[in-house]
Design an enzyme around this catalytic site. Structure first.
Site, PDB file in Angstrom:
ATOM      1  CE  LYS A 107      37.322  14.061  29.565  1.00  0.00           C
ATOM      2  NZ  LYS A 107      38.623  14.687  29.898  1.00  0.00           N
TER       3      LYS A 107
HETATM    4  C1  PLP Z   1      38.698  15.966  30.520  1.00  0.00           C
HETATM    5  C2  PLP Z   1      39.982  16.331  31.201  1.00  0.00           C
HETATM    6  C3  PLP Z   1      40.066  17.411  32.119  1.00  0.00           C
HETATM    7  C4  PLP Z   1      38.888  18.333  32.412  1.00  0.00           C
HETATM    8  O1  PLP Z   1      37.872  17.696  33.113  1.00  0.00           O
HETATM    9  P1  PLP Z   1      36.398  18.356  33.140  1.00  0.00           P
HETATM   10  O2  PLP Z   1      35.556  17.368  33.846  1.00  0.00           O
HETATM   11  O3  PLP Z   1      36.020  18.518  31.699  1.00  0.00           O
HETATM   12  O4  PLP Z   1      36.518  19.638  33.844  1.00  0.00           O
HETATM   13  C5  PLP Z   1      41.265  17.654  32.744  1.00  0.00           C
HETATM   14  N1  PLP Z   1      42.362  16.916  32.476  1.00  0.00           N
HETATM   15  C6  PLP Z   1      42.328  15.875  31.610  1.00  0.00           C
HETATM   16  C7  PLP Z   1      43.562  15.108  31.349  1.00  0.00           C
HETATM   17  C8  PLP Z   1      41.146  15.541  30.944  1.00  0.00           C
HETATM   18  O5  PLP Z   1      41.125  14.540  30.064  1.00  0.00           O
END
Ligand code: PLP
Length: 443
Positions: A107
């Site tokens: 993210k």
């Molecule tokens: C947010 C997140 C996901 C999922 O991603 P999406 O875009 O919500 O599908 C998977 N793994 C980790 C470590 C995350 O922080």
């Protein structure tokens, strides 16, 4: 470029409005009105381009009409100050490591890009005309409620960006110590607010603040929600760069991308990439026990459920918001969706087995989220395909779980360690909106 709402009941928005508002008036998600394909020449040369160069081309296709090239280039290059290597795990299976950013999770890219884009808009726009004060009134205040990971990515993404102040609301005693110190020790333009309640209380406070007229007259408020176009679209950079790396190795004939998915923002950005001509053959969406999308692929029925707690907790989503985008992108056609995307779902014990097995067989340490991706790829890959899965977080972020399962002592990277040595600072807050409002009015 204009943005329309997936619910089709709200007016088209400019990029700035889509970014500042996040959600459309009709509660739909914003979609770019056009998806611009990149020229063949770009794909012919992609293997010789850097991550930043590739990302800048992709960013221009989305944002080039709205942001001057020099500014956009600056935003992209500032955002991508770390590498995203595709690491070979075994024959034909690569791990795209998205955890080399500041908070060791994927993210980071979206949060950093959004922060810089908001910073850009803020520099262009004039102060609120109704503000009674001079000077600081042009500050944009980002409110974000977190159960852990989002808060750290957003806080670190926005850290030190001029003209922006971030308030991270988190439930007291309900986030892990590693997560907590990633947004409580930063200082500068980041304020952590420790709410005496649960995550839902934090979210309710943020929602009430956005709806409060007096507060909105007093200060500019915006959200850094994961459905924001400025957070989700830049994630497509990853897929172009992964393809480039495989192409350089001569392995790009039939590429499969496998994405551990929760809210489906990450995979959705990849699907945008495909519409831009990125030659990824097909996709696999890997779920934990929260199998709403998997069930949709089987039945054609989308039936949201309450989320279930799992060891891959960043994917504990029972009603993935970005499903609306995928549905829209494919013209609501179940068959077309199934043609491009396969699904998989794994229980906690399957995730744990996969982590142990992969470590024993290959020496590669997965985190619980990446484990879903690895397994779905290994089970789904055909003989003539090469695949990569996204390793979405560093195993040290889930150290307790990983060590318990694999009997390891995963090393905490220096960057994460550094957060833990900082001094925790937070503002105690009740879960009553009047208290939170009073606090913001006094700022
Ligand atoms: C947010 C997140 C996901 C999922 O991603 P999406 O875009 O919500 O599908 C998977 N793994 C980790 C470590 C995350 O922080």
């Amino acid at each position: 470029m204009k943005y329309y709402s997936t619910n089709a009941q709200a007016p088209m928005a400019t990029l700035e409005k889509a970014v500042v508002k996040g959600l459309a008036e009709d509660k739909g998600l914003y979609m770019p009105e056009r998806i611009v394909a990149l020229p063949q020449e770009f794909y012919d040369n992609i293997q010789d381009m850097s991550f930043q160069e590739i990302a800048f081309q992709v960013a221009q296709a989305f944002f080039g009409e709205d942001i001057p090239a020099d500014d956009l280039k600056q935003i992209v290059y500032d955002t991508l100050s770390f590498d995203v290597p595709a690491v070979r795990v075994e024959d034909r299976i690569y791990s795209l490591e998205l955890f080399h950013g500041p908070t060791l999770a994927f993210k980071d890219v979206g949060a950093r890009f959004m922060a810089r884009l908001l910073g850009y808009f803020n520099r262009q726009s004039s102060p609120l005309p109704t503000s009674p004060r001079g000077g600081a009134e042009s500050t944009v205040n980002v409110l974000v409620a977190t159960s852990g990971d989002t808060g750290s990515a957003v806080a670190n993404g926005f850290l030190g960006v001029p003209g922006i102040h971030v308030y991270v609301l988190y439930p007291k005693g309900k986030v892990s110590p590693i997560q907590e110190c990633q947004f409580t020790t930063l200082g500068q333009n980041i304020t952590a607010i420790e709410v005496d309640g649960v995550f839902d209380d934090c979210q309710a406070l943020v929602k009430s603040a956005f709806m409060d007229e007096e507060l909105n007259q007093h200060m500019r408020l915006t959200s850094a929600n994961s459905i924001n176009v400025a957070r989700f679209l830049p994630q497509s950079f990853y897929y172009f760069y992964a393809y480039a790396q495989l192409k350089k190795l001569g392995l790009a004939d039939k590429v499969v991308a496998c994405v551990p998915s929760g809210n489906f923002g990450n995979i959705c950005s990849a699907l945008f990439g495909k519409k831009m001509g990125l030659p990824i053959h097909r996709f696999i969406a890997a779920n934990n026990a929260n199998d709403i999308f998997y069930q949709y692929l089987q039945t054609g029925q989308y039936e949201p459920k309450a989320s279930q707690q799992t060891i891959a907790n960043a994917m504990d989503v029972g009603d993935p918001s970005n499903f609306a985008r995928i549905y829209d992108l494919y013209g609501k056609d179940h068959k077309a969706i199934c043609k491009d995307i396969a699904g998989a779902t794994y229980s906690d014990s399957q995730i744990a087995d996969t982590m142990r097995q992969c470590l024993a067989d290959t020496g590669y340490q997965l985190d619980p989220h990446g484990a879903c991706g690895y397994r779905a790829l290994k089970e789904g890959l055909k003989d003539d395909e090469v695949g990569f899965f996204l390793e979405t977080a560093h195993p040290a972020k889930f150290k307790q779980v990983v060590d318990d399962i694999c009997h390891t002592d995963v090393e905490i990277p220096a960057r994460l360690q550094a957060f833990m040595e900082g001094t925790k600072q937070s503002v105690p807050m009740s879960r009553v909106f009047a208290d939170f409002k009073q606090y913001l009015l006094g700022r």
